[in-house]
Design a protein around this motif. Structure first.
Motif: not given
Length: 337
Positions: A300-302, A26-35
């Motif tokens: 986001v997928a990555l 969740f943290v990684g996905l949230s970070t990627s969405v933010l980026l």
């Protein structure tokens, strides 16, 4: 059977630490969405400069392309478009510009990348017009060189023609237009017979009669013809000389005007160009561009894949070092075999 046991153990291990996996993912996905939404978008645009050479001229567009990316042109561009206020540097701008002449030399593609739709579009269009100006100057310089070469030839031919005309005029002054010949009737049998019949006198009596015979001098006639031809040639050469002088003066004034415009800090105005030697057409860039990066869905997928993989790795590393019997057994079964 051993592989089946290891797979079950691995699944058990993941299930036991599903909260860790879910949290890290969740943290990684949230970070990627933010980026994906925070990273600046990069835009790319192209401007096409098409050159239609009226004459069969092989122009070195690769050299012209290098001129477009010269420090002088780019510095001028940065000043006119106020790119320094947008944080652009000369080297950074140069790295974002790609100039590609076509194989047949009929067109040049200017590709510009950047983080602003408006700026990349303005840079591409300004460079296209700078290139059109350089091509126009190059074309007019070539034309001027050829015209000056022809002017020297015309002046030499005119000098020779004037000398020939002067010589012809001098010869005409000393050449008789009509040739007068003294003859007697005995020189012309027909006239002698007619005279004898008319006068009823003997041949000896009328043979002593003399007369004057006039005829056009063929030398004089030839000189007059040559005089006319040379005069026509001189008129043609003088007309061509005046045209070449006028063309050279006009082209040099236009070249000076274009070079002065290039040296100024003002951006070259947009437009199509044409002269005696070529026609230049520009297909400009538009501001309604789509971002080429970052691709939000890809980011986001990555992020999802990498964060999940990281979570699994963390769980496996914890399993190796934690002294929890159930957890340790699952980890041992996972890594055994």
């Amino acid at each position: 059977m051993q592989d089946e046991i290891n797979l079950k153990a691995f699944i058990t291990l993941l299930w036991l630490k599903r909260k860790i996996i879910a949290t890290v993912t969740f943290v990684g996905l949230s970070t990627s969405v933010l980026l994906a939404f925070v990273l600046p978008e990069t835009y790319e645009t192209e401007t096409l400069v098409m050159v239609n050479e009226i004459e069969d001229v092989k122009r070195n567009y690769s050299a012209i392309a290098e001129q477009v990316k010269s420090n002088f042109i780019l510095n001028k561009l940065m000043v006119s478009l106020e790119l320094d206020k947008e944080g652009y540097t000369l080297n950074g701008l140069k790295d974002n510009i790609q100039v590609s002449p076509s194989a047949d030399g009929a067109s040049v593609t200017l590709k510009v990348t950047g983080t602003s739709k408006k700026i990349v579009s303005n840079v591409a269009n300004s460079l296209a017009n700078e290139m059109a100006t350089i091509i126009q100057i190059s074309s007019m310089l070539d034309s001027t060189i050829l015209n000056k070469k022809r002017l020297r030839e015309v002046e030499d031919e005119l000098t020779v023609a004037l000398m020939e005309l002067d010589q012809i005029n001098k010869e005409l002054e000393t050449t008789e237009k009509v040739l007068v010949t003294k003859k007697s009737l005995t020189d012309e049998n027909f006239l002698l017979d007619v005279s004898m019949d008319e006068t009823e006198r003997s041949a000896s009596a009328v043979g002593g009669i003399e007369y004057s015979d006039e005829e056009i001098n063929p030398v004089y006639t030839a000189l007059k013809g040559k005089q006319a031809e040379t005069s026509i040639l001189i008129t043609k050469l003088e007309t061509e000389k005046e045209y070449l002088q006028s063309k050279i003066t006009t082209d040099e004034q236009k070249i000076a005007e274009l070079q002065s415009q290039q040296r100024s800090s003002e951006a070259v105005g947009y437009g199509n160009y044409s002269n005696k030697n070529n026609a230049i057409f520009i297909i400009p860039s538009q501001e309604n561009l789509e971002a080429i990066s970052p691709k939000k869905s890809v980011v986001v997928a990555l992020g999802l894949i990498l964060s999940f993989g990281l979570a699994v790795l963390i769980v496996l590393l914890i399993a190796l070092f934690k002294r929890d019997s159930n957890f340790a057994d699952a980890a041992t079964n996972t890594f055994s075999g």
